[in-house]
Design a protein around this motif. Structure first.
Motif, PDB file in Angstrom:
ATOM      1  N   VAL A 146       0.797  -1.119  -0.047  1.00 31.20           N
ATOM      2  CA  VAL A 146      -0.142  -0.048  -0.007  1.00 31.20           C
ATOM      3  C   VAL A 146       0.875   1.383   0.034  1.00 31.20           C
ATOM      4  N   ASP A 190      -0.078  -2.257  -4.542  1.00 33.20           N
ATOM      5  CA  ASP A 190      -1.225  -2.927  -4.997  1.00 33.20           C
ATOM      6  C   ASP A 190      -2.468  -2.151  -4.488  1.00 33.20           C
ATOM      7  N   LEU A 191      -2.382  -0.960  -3.850  1.00 33.56           N
ATOM      8  CA  LEU A 191      -3.359  -0.234  -3.403  1.00 33.56           C
ATOM      9  C   LEU A 191      -2.883   1.144  -2.945  1.00 33.56           C
ATOM     10  N   PRO A 219      -6.116  -0.100  -7.273  1.00 36.93           N
ATOM     11  CA  PRO A 219      -7.261   0.511  -6.827  1.00 36.93           C
ATOM     12  C   PRO A 219      -6.847   1.434  -5.954  1.00 36.93           C
ATOM     13  N   VAL A 255     -10.346  -0.471   2.685  1.00 42.81           N
ATOM     14  CA  VAL A 255      -8.993  -1.237   2.354  1.00 42.81           C
ATOM     15  C   VAL A 255      -9.472  -2.656   1.956  1.00 42.81           C
ATOM     16  N   ALA A 258     -11.336  -2.681  -1.376  1.00 50.21           N
ATOM     17  CA  ALA A 258     -10.605  -2.037  -2.585  1.00 50.21           C
ATOM     18  C   ALA A 258      -9.672  -3.349  -3.309  1.00 50.21           C
ATOM     19  N   MET A 259      -9.164  -3.871  -2.089  1.00 49.15           N
ATOM     20  CA  MET A 259      -8.144  -5.047  -2.307  1.00 49.15           C
ATOM     21  C   MET A 259      -8.856  -6.218  -3.117  1.00 49.15           C
ATOM     22  N   SER A 262     -10.999  -4.607  -7.100  1.00 52.88           N
ATOM     23  CA  SER A 262     -10.153  -3.619  -7.613  1.00 52.88           C
ATOM     24  C   SER A 262     -10.496  -3.244  -8.963  1.00 52.88           C
TER      25      SER A 262
END
Length: 269
Positions: A146, A190-191, A219, A255, A258-259, A262
């Motif tokens: 993240v 990844d986010l 995402p 979180v 979204a993960m 995405s």
């Protein structure tokens, strides 16, 4: 029960519509699909204004109309337009029915368990069960890295602690647009969790767009004290948007989702 004549239909709907649209986007995975459901809700209310006063609170009634349409349609997600959203939709098939809906209603939209139960037409115990199931299923499904884009050090540390407590890894914290782009280039995340207003008056929206232009679909969650700047309906909007001041539960929920799901769309500043 509210009397129908006591409700200013247009003003009531206008007040709550941005948040219904946010909720619809988070459920379906993108803005266009979510907005189609919001339009269907409006059409239903225009055809039968009494739907808006079916519950003691008009906002609960509005979301209950959405739930009725959503569940009747089979709760589909948007058509997969890339490998990431396709994989997310495959994950969706393994979730307990209605659990994401309950979680979003409670943690992001701020309805209490009794209101979630009203909206979904279940009892309070079932609503709480769905929320608990969603948290467990989502948090165990995906782990990743993240990037936090936040200029206030205390808030950045708090967000990082929440994210790391969920088992994710924070790669870095950026305070400006330029720092964000450089940090993402050094280690693509990844986010992304981003504020809108950054330290040098640069834009978190611009930073996100720069990163997405370089790396494609990642995402994004915006955490901001100014949600109205994004909930305008005039340009592409984020699927995940949290108001400041936020709660830990809101961050954890966004979180996880979204993960897991995405397909946040790029914003154009």
């Amino acid at each position: 029960m509210l009397a129908l004549e006591s409700v200013d239909l247009s003003a009531t709907v206008a007040r709550h519509l941005p948040y219904l649209r946010r909720y619809a986007r988070a459920l379906t995975g993108n803005q266009s699909s979510g907005d189609r459901y919001a339009v269907a809700v409006l059409e239903s209310i225009v055809a039968d204004p009494g739907l808006l006063v079916a519950h003691a609170e008009p906002k609960v009634s509005l979301f209950a109309v959405f739930h009725s349409i959503w569940s009747t349609s089979g709760a589909p997600v948007a058509e997969a337009d890339d490998l990431i959203s396709g994989a997310a939709q495959a994950h969706m098939a393994g979730l307990t029915l209605n659990s994401r809906e309950a979680l979003l209603l409670n943690t992001v939209e701020g309805f209490d368990q009794a209101q979630v139960a009203e909206i979904m037409g279940v009892d309070v115990a079932e609503a709480q069960h769905l929320i608990d199931v969603a948290v467990e299923e989502m948090e165990r499904s995906v782990r990743g890295s993240v990037l936090v884009i936040e200029d206030e050090a205390i808030i950045a540390m708090d967000i990082a602690a929440i994210v790391e407590g969920m088992g994710h890894r924070v790669t870095s914290n950026a305070r400006t647009r330029a720092e964000a782009v450089d940090m993402a280039a050094a280690e693509p995340p990844d986010l992304i969790l981003a504020d809108i207003q950054l330290a040098d008056n640069s834009s978190g929206v611009d930073a996100v767009n720069d990163i997405l232009a370089q790396f494609g679909a990642i995402p994004v969650i915006f955490i901001t004290a100014f949600p109205e700047r994004l909930l305008t309906g005039e340009r592409p909007e984020p699927a995940f948007l949290i108001n400041k001041p936020y709660t830990e539960e809101q961050v954890r929920s966004a979180v996880s989702q979204a993960m897991f799901f995405s397909s946040t769309e790029t914003l154009r500043a």
